[in-house]
Write a protein that holds these residues in place. Structure first.
Motif, PDB file in Angstrom:
ATOM      1  N   VAL A 157       4.317   4.757  -7.483  1.00  0.00           N
ATOM      2  CA  VAL A 157       3.031   4.070  -7.517  1.00  0.00           C
ATOM      3  C   VAL A 157       2.577   3.749  -6.098  1.00  0.00           C
ATOM      4  O   VAL A 157       3.377   3.298  -5.261  1.00  0.00           O
ATOM      5  CB  VAL A 157       3.113   2.777  -8.348  1.00  0.00           C
ATOM      6  CG1 VAL A 157       1.772   2.038  -8.342  1.00  0.00           C
ATOM      7  CG2 VAL A 157       3.529   3.087  -9.784  1.00  0.00           C
ATOM      8  N   VAL A 158       1.297   3.975  -5.830  1.00  0.00           N
ATOM      9  CA  VAL A 158       0.662   3.574  -4.578  1.00  0.00           C
ATOM     10  C   VAL A 158      -0.395   2.537  -4.922  1.00  0.00           C
ATOM     11  O   VAL A 158      -1.293   2.812  -5.732  1.00  0.00           O
ATOM     12  CB  VAL A 158       0.014   4.770  -3.856  1.00  0.00           C
ATOM     13  CG1 VAL A 158      -0.686   4.310  -2.581  1.00  0.00           C
ATOM     14  CG2 VAL A 158       1.049   5.840  -3.542  1.00  0.00           C
ATOM     15  N   MET A 159      -0.281   1.350  -4.345  1.00  0.00           N
ATOM     16  CA  MET A 159      -1.282   0.310  -4.592  1.00  0.00           C
ATOM     17  C   MET A 159      -2.496   0.548  -3.695  1.00  0.00           C
ATOM     18  O   MET A 159      -2.361   0.804  -2.493  1.00  0.00           O
ATOM     19  CB  MET A 159      -0.696  -1.077  -4.340  1.00  0.00           C
ATOM     20  CG  MET A 159       0.432  -1.449  -5.290  1.00  0.00           C
ATOM     21  SD  MET A 159      -0.028  -1.362  -7.051  1.00  0.00           S
ATOM     22  CE  MET A 159      -1.189  -2.745  -7.167  1.00  0.00           C
ATOM     23  N   THR A 160      -3.672   0.464  -4.288  1.00  0.00           N
ATOM     24  CA  THR A 160      -4.923   0.711  -3.584  1.00  0.00           C
ATOM     25  C   THR A 160      -5.870  -0.459  -3.808  1.00  0.00           C
ATOM     26  O   THR A 160      -5.629  -1.337  -4.627  1.00  0.00           O
ATOM     27  CB  THR A 160      -5.567   2.018  -4.088  1.00  0.00           C
ATOM     28  OG1 THR A 160      -5.635   1.998  -5.517  1.00  0.00           O
ATOM     29  CG2 THR A 160      -4.759   3.234  -3.644  1.00  0.00           C
ATOM     30  N   SER A 161      -6.978  -0.438  -3.089  1.00  0.00           N
ATOM     31  CA  SER A 161      -7.917  -1.555  -3.098  1.00  0.00           C
ATOM     32  C   SER A 161      -8.713  -1.622  -4.392  1.00  0.00           C
ATOM     33  O   SER A 161      -9.057  -0.597  -4.992  1.00  0.00           O
ATOM     34  CB  SER A 161      -8.881  -1.404  -1.918  1.00  0.00           C
ATOM     35  OG  SER A 161      -9.967  -2.288  -2.023  1.00  0.00           O
ATOM     36  N   SER A 162      -9.063  -2.823  -4.781  1.00  0.00           N
ATOM     37  CA  SER A 162      -9.951  -3.012  -5.932  1.00  0.00           C
ATOM     38  C   SER A 162     -11.392  -2.646  -5.588  1.00  0.00           C
ATOM     39  O   SER A 162     -12.256  -2.613  -6.461  1.00  0.00           O
ATOM     40  CB  SER A 162      -9.885  -4.458  -6.415  1.00  0.00           C
ATOM     41  OG  SER A 162     -10.291  -5.343  -5.392  1.00  0.00           O
TER      42      SER A 162
END
Length: 266
Positions: free
Chosen positions: A71-76
């Motif tokens: 998983v790569v967390m990205t901006s909302s």
């Protein structure tokens, strides 16, 4: 040529909140989330170097890591999947020659759709982005018309030039036709399959381009390329007896489950 598949997934969908975590029952009665089935579809593709889920939501991250996904967390702040793919690619350090956006609402995407897509982009150096298109049968066209008559925003259709470069994508059914077709008869309407393959420079530039009026009206991210005069290659793919549909609305769940049962997909 290295290939990265990114599965962008957000929880806060306007039309269908929590859609990536909606469950689909397979032919054997087992239930998996939409994001899990999309991951399975990505992992079945040959010639891919890495697959990641890109999200801004901890619930999706927890679910994805639970079935073994990276998983790569990205901006909302990402307004669509292409922007999320661009951010994920940058977060991974870049370096991939083709980035594939397999959106998390298309778990029935056959592996060869993506394999043919990548091959098509490699073969056309003038294209910066490519996307699969599937000629609709009479039965599929009837489903498209039924969604529109019911006021549902469903699948997307496309028209393209002789060289395969897209002319327009729409949530209306294009081109216009009053003909009737048998269930298995090919029609002049092409169903746009919501998968994209990008060259990294075009993908990196995309978030910096202003959203144009057509993208705002249709809410179709690929129109930003067309409105910038950037060629979008439409790669025709073959169903090979497989049924295909995307999960756009809660009403699509029974339709996809029935398809899975008919195709014996667990």
């Amino acid at each position: 040529m290295s290939v990265l598949i990114v599965i962008p997934a957000r929880y806060a969908s306007t039309r269908y909140p929590g859609k990536p975590l909606a469950t689909l029952r397979g032919a054997d009665g087992s239930e998996k989330s939409l994001i899990h089935r999309s991951w399975d579809a990505a992992m079945a593709v040959s010639g891919v170097d890495r697959v990641v889920v890109a999200t801004d939501d901890d619930r999706i991250r927890t679910a994805a890591e639970g079935f073994g996904a990276e998983v790569v967390m990205t901006s909302s702040e990402c307004v669509n999947g292409t922007e999320r793919c661009a951010e994920a690619h940058a977060a991974l350090g870049g370096g991939y020659e083709i980035v594939v956006n397999l959106q998390g609402d298309a778990p029935l995407t056959p592996a060869w759709f993506i394999e043919d897509l990548v091959a098509g982009l490699r073969a056309d150096p003038s294209a910066e982005i490519a996307t699969p298109v599937l000629r609709s049968t009479g039965a599929m066209l009837n489903d498209l018309w039924a969604d529109r008559r019911a006021g549902r925003v469903g699948a997307t259709t496309v028209v393209f030039a002789a060289n395969g470069h897209g002319l327009y994508f729409s949530k209306e059914v294009i081109p216009f036709t009053t003909n009737t077709y048998d269930a298995h008869e090919p029609t002049p309407v092409f169903h746009h399959v919501g998968v994209y393959a990008y060259r990294p420079d075009a993908l990196a530039a995309y978030p910096g381009w202003d959203m144009g009026p057509l993208e705002r009206l249709e809410a179709l991210e690929q129109l930003r390329f067309l409105e910038r005069g950037r060629p979008v290659l439409c790669v025709e793919v073959e169903a090979r007896g497989r049924e295909f549909w995307e999960l756009n609305n809660p009403e699509d769940i029974p339709r996809l489950q029935n398809m899975m049962a008919r195709m014996n997909i667990a």
